[in-house]
Design an enzyme around this catalytic site. Structure first.
Site, short mmCIF file in Angstrom:
data_model
loop_
_atom_site.label_atom_id
_atom_site.label_comp_id
_atom_site.label_asym_id
_atom_site.label_seq_id
_atom_site.Cartn_x
_atom_site.Cartn_y
_atom_site.Cartn_z
N TRP A 181 0.00 0.94 -8.91
CA TRP A 181 -1.40 0.57 -9.05
C TRP A 181 -1.80 0.67 -10.52
O TRP A 181 -1.49 1.67 -11.19
CB TRP A 181 -2.23 1.53 -8.20
CG TRP A 181 -3.71 1.31 -8.22
CD1 TRP A 181 -4.38 0.12 -8.08
CD2 TRP A 181 -4.71 2.32 -8.34
NE1 TRP A 181 -5.73 0.34 -8.11
CE2 TRP A 181 -5.96 1.68 -8.26
CE3 TRP A 181 -4.67 3.71 -8.49
CZ2 TRP A 181 -7.16 2.38 -8.34
CZ3 TRP A 181 -5.87 4.40 -8.56
CH2 TRP A 181 -7.10 3.74 -8.50
N ASP A 262 0.21 9.95 -3.28
CA ASP A 262 -1.02 9.20 -3.25
C ASP A 262 -1.09 8.54 -1.86
O ASP A 262 -0.28 7.67 -1.56
CB ASP A 262 -1.03 8.12 -4.35
CG ASP A 262 -2.38 7.40 -4.44
OD1 ASP A 262 -2.55 6.59 -5.37
OD2 ASP A 262 -3.26 7.63 -3.57
N LYS A 298 -10.12 2.71 2.47
CA LYS A 298 -9.66 1.61 3.31
C LYS A 298 -9.65 1.98 4.78
O LYS A 298 -10.12 1.22 5.61
CB LYS A 298 -8.24 1.17 2.91
CG LYS A 298 -8.17 0.42 1.60
CD LYS A 298 -8.11 1.36 0.43
CE LYS A 298 -7.83 0.67 -0.87
NZ LYS A 298 -8.03 1.62 -2.00
#
Lengths: 452, 426
Positions: A181, A262, A298
């Protein structure tokens, strides 16, 4: 204003005499020869007076820049496959039913107040989040070896964790996968760590470069921090298999490296919350320490509420207590305490059996829709006879597919087909629908089949 | 079968008891020291743990009504009713809610500010006042790396932490005058003059925390003048606009003076107290620039600092603020409710002072009504504070700071008596 009686002369007298003193002094301070000009001027200050004149405009964020460009495009067939926010079949953002329910509960409860949370955040939220990621029966939780602090979504959890490591861990290098990311390197650099990469994605197979990964972690220093995507790797969608995770775990533990997970997609990747936490749980099961950044952006659709948690699994409860106290020292000068609204919604859902169950159903529906989009796109490309092996589309997992398209192909698709995606070839499957899959397939086909 | 054998073998090698497993490893955090408790928030923790029915919390600066209860403003409740069920929760831009920021700038710079019209203000939504200060401190470090920040003595303790964590060297300037329990104006002015040109000065826009001592309008003009002469950069922390005098325009006076005098300023604004949005973490950081182009550049750089900290700010509190300030009726209701809060506090100041005077305290307590805002710097010593806590179950920070918001008609008599008891022999 409270009047003060500090001296006998009038304010304007004092100003005038100060001015006179100032102008007659050879070592007059202020802005050089411009002193009298700046004293005399009223509402505007002259060019060059600002201490920030030299500040240059920062480049657009590449991911968010995609949405900016998309918004400007007037084409009726435009498609936004840029930012990773879930969209329904109708292309709309989704607020989960269970979230709306929780919201209503909060509104209707007149006893609720808006007081500051503790520095570590909403305590109930922290406990429930730890159970969610580690499993309610996790020995680390039962032994009180986990400290969990509420943070601002995944980003905030990573940053707080990174700053803690920079202060208290003996190794100040973090190894992150290549690619990762876009915000990861910035988060850790600003936290005070230096960033190195380990091989991860293999463009040839559009899968995991497992050998490269093992080699790079094998030659990384003992005790280095290693960032691992718990599931649904962003941007590639390529995850290790269970067996590969086991080898990674063995290697990391044998080199006494510190894993920092993560977890931004728990439940969102496979549709199953426990399955998506398996990589983390296997590391915790061996009794070792690790950090975990959790996000509810999300999987609960709480994006803008910025809800997340940082957990640090320690060897003993005593250590966990001390670690927590030091995390507070990182947080307090950053934002004092975290925002209450989103965490309250999460706690309301996680603590209530019915709402929790309903959430798992809605979550699975989102994950299933994405998996279905993968299959539809794969089938559409096969039907068109698009050259190349596109099986990675259904092998990869989570919100993103790393198509393998190059930046020229991407630019072509944007120009000719109004498809908006990041130039690394990443597409957000969440932005697709059954109606728009054919258009995307056409675009990919044209991009790949055209003479370069 | 082979896989199972392999798994079994590796299970034995890597199980709990193995050298590669974790049992032989000790914790990385062995040597982590327990951190000292936060002096302010630690007070509330101690208060909550106290079982005494007489206990009084005049520690943390959160408003309480006359029953000692936290308050959610009616304008906030109404805004939330309108928001619930009607908004999605998508990411805000990195710079936060544009609407909320626009309304917030009007409060600080003035409804008709030319700087707003000319788009000269770089502004982003921030995580309340703390977040705004931290973002500015990080920005200062990155773009004025040789500068230092001057911080008043005393100040909110977290100010020191913020600039330290941003790695900006800090110095202090004189502010509070213990003998008069007022402003040490002469020493303040000397410090401004003696600081190297182009230093950054942290100023409390109104209702100084923790002393409640604000410069007069004339004093502000002199401070502004001297800061201009020295080319210093003034950074305002405005956490109490509206909450100090009851009138937001009046509480912004210092800022307006500096704007008139042509300073380029920075401002941290918070809605924690004046809208009672404490836990929502809503605020704004603004930097006044030379022109629109520079404002765009500075804003983009502020966003670059926010992105690796939290990506984008929380949406809920911002929606509440923009709903209220964007609706004339709700805004008007808010202004009324802010005045009620400020008036109650002013009333409690009067009551506390009168009670102490009636008890025949040998000391002067006029500073209670001369100071302004949520806090009163009582002048009590740490030992006297400890005695208040131990014997009377009254909780406040050891610097003698009393949060007037915690004072009620129900406890002011008890509080005055206790203060008198511990101070009368000093």
């Amino acid at each position: 204003m409270n009047p003060r009686d500090s001296s006998s002369s009038s304010p304007s007298d004092r100003r005038l005499s100060a001015l006179a003193r100032h102008l007659s002094s050879p070592s007059a301070g202020g802005v050089g020869g411009g002193v009298s000009r700046s004293l005399a001027s009223s509402s505007s200050f002259a060019r060059g007076d600002s201490v920030f004149s030299h500040v240059a405009r920062a480049p657009e964020d590449p991911i968010l820049g995609v949405t900016v460009a998309f918004n400007k495009d007037p084409s009726p067939v435009k498609l936004n496959l840029g930012v990773g926010a879930y969209r329904t079949e109708e292309g709309k953002p989704l607020v989960l039913n269970v979230v709306r329910q929780a919201e209503q509960q909060l509104i209707n409860d007149r006893a609720r107040v808006k007081e500051y949370l503790p520095i570590v955040g909403l305590v109930e939220f922290n406990k429930l989040s730890a159970k969610l990621i580690f499993g309610a029966d996790s020995p680390a939780i039962l032994e009180n070896r986990v400290t969990t602090v509420q943070c601002l979504s995944g980003t905030g959890s990573l940053r707080v964790g990174g700053e803690f490591l920079a202060r208290h861990y003996h190794q100040h290098t973090i190894y992150i996968p290549k690619p990762t990311w876009g915000n990861h390197p910035k988060v850790f650099t600003l936290a005070g760590l230096s960033v190195k990469y380990y091989r991860y994605y293999d463009p040839a197979t559009r899968g995991l470069d497992f050998q490269g990964l093992l080699e790079d972690l094998g030659s990384a220093p003992l005790g280095a921090v290693v960032l691992l995507h718990a599931c649904a790797h962003n941007p590639t969608g390529v995850d290790p298999t269970i067996q590969q995770w086991e080898q990674i775990r063995q290697l990391i533990r044998s080199r006494r490296q510190l894993p920092f997970f993560d977890s931004a997609y728990q439940g969102f990747a496979s549709g199953n919350l426990d399955a998506d936490a398996q990589s983390i749980r296997s590391f915790v099961a061996d009794g070792g320490e690790c950090l975990v950044a959790q996000s509810y952006a999300k999987n609960m659709g709480l994006y803008g509420e910025r809800v997340g948690a940082l957990s640090i699994v320690c060897r003993t409860a005593d250590v966990a207590g001390r670690v927590e106290s030091q995390l507070k020292l990182v947080i307090r000068p950053m934002y004092s305490n975290p925002p209450i609204h989103g965490a309250s919604i999460v706690a309301a859902i996680l603590r209530d059996r019915e709402m929790y169950n309903e959430w798992t159903i809605e979550l699975k529906a989102m994950a299933d829709r994405i998996i279905s989009m993968r299959h539809q796109l794969f089938d559409a490309l096969r039907a068109r006879g698009t050259p190349g092996d596109w099986s990675h589309i259904i092998k990869q997992i989570g919100m993103f597919t790393f198509t393998g398209l190059n930046s020229q192909q991407v630019a072509f698709m944007t120009k000719e087909y109004h498809i908006y995606m990041t130039s690394d070839g990443r597409i957000s499957m969440a932005g697709l629908s059954s109606k728009t899959v054919p258009h995307l397939a056409d675009a990919i086909h044209a991009a790949v089949a055209r003479a370069v | 079968m082979a896989a199972a054998v392999r798994a079994g073998v590796s299970g034995r090698i890597l199980g709990r008891g193995s050298a590669v497993g974790a049992r032989s490893m000790s914790s990385w955090w062995r040597s982590v020291e327990p951190a000292p408790k936060d002096p302010i928030l630690g007070v509330t923790e101690a208060f909550l743990a106290d079982p005494s029915p007489d206990k009084v919390n005049v520690g943390v600066g959160a408003y309480r009504d006359d029953n000692g209860k936290p308050v959610v403003l009616e304008c906030v409740r109404e805004a939330e009713r309108r928001i619930a069920g009607n908004q999605n929760m998508e990411y805000l831009p990195m710079g936060g809610s544009v609407k909320m920021v626009e309304e917030t700038l009007k409060l600080a710079y003035g409804e008709d500010s030319e700087f707003i019209k000319d788009k000269r203000i770089a502004a982003v939504q921030a995580l309340s006042g703390t977040g705004a200060c931290r973002l500015f401190a990080d920005f200062q470090k990155r773009f004025s790396p040789d500068s230092q920040i001057y911080i008043p003595v005393p100040t909110w303790a977290n100010h020191h932490n913020i600039w330290r964590d941003a790695h900006v060297p800090q110095r202090t300037y004189h502010y509070y005058h213990p003998e008069s329990k007022g402003l040490d104006f002469a020493a303040l002015m000397d410090d401004v003059k003696n600081a190297p040109n182009g230093s950054f000065f942290l100023l409390h826009a109104c209702a100084h925390n923790p002393t409640g001592v604000d410069p007069s309008e004339d004093q502000w003009r002199e401070i502004s003048y001297q800061i201009k002469v020295k080319g210093h950069f003034p950074f305002f922390d405005m956490a109490y606009q509206g909450f100090a005098s009851g009138d937001p325009e009046r509480d912004a006076k210092a800022i307006r003076i500096f704007l008139e005098d042509g300073h380029a300023i920075g401002i941290a604004q918070s809605y924690a107290k004046n809208m009672g949005l404490y836990g929502q973490r809503v605020g704004c950081l603004s930097v006044l620039c030379e022109d629109e182009k520079q404002a765009i550049a500075v804003k983009s750089q502020l966003q670059q600092l926010a992105r690796p900290m939290y990506s984008n700010p929380p949406v809920h509190g911002a929606l509440v603020v923009s709903t209220i300030l964007g609706d004339p009726e709700l805004k008007s209701l808010w202004l009324k409710e802010v005045k009620v809060m400020a008036d109650r506090i002013i009333g409690m100041r009067t009551a506390l002072r009168e009670n102490l005077e009636k008890l025949g305290s040998p000391l002067s307590w006029k500073h209670i009504t001369e100071q302004i805002g949520m806090f009163c710097y009582s002048g009590m010593t740490p030992e006297q504070v400890d005695q208040l806590t131990k014997e009377y179950h009254i909780y406040l920070t050891r610097n003698g700071r009393i949060s007037m918001a915690g004072v009620t008609t129900g406890n002011v008599g008890y509080l005055a008596n206790a203060i008198n008891e511990v101070t009368k022999s000093s």
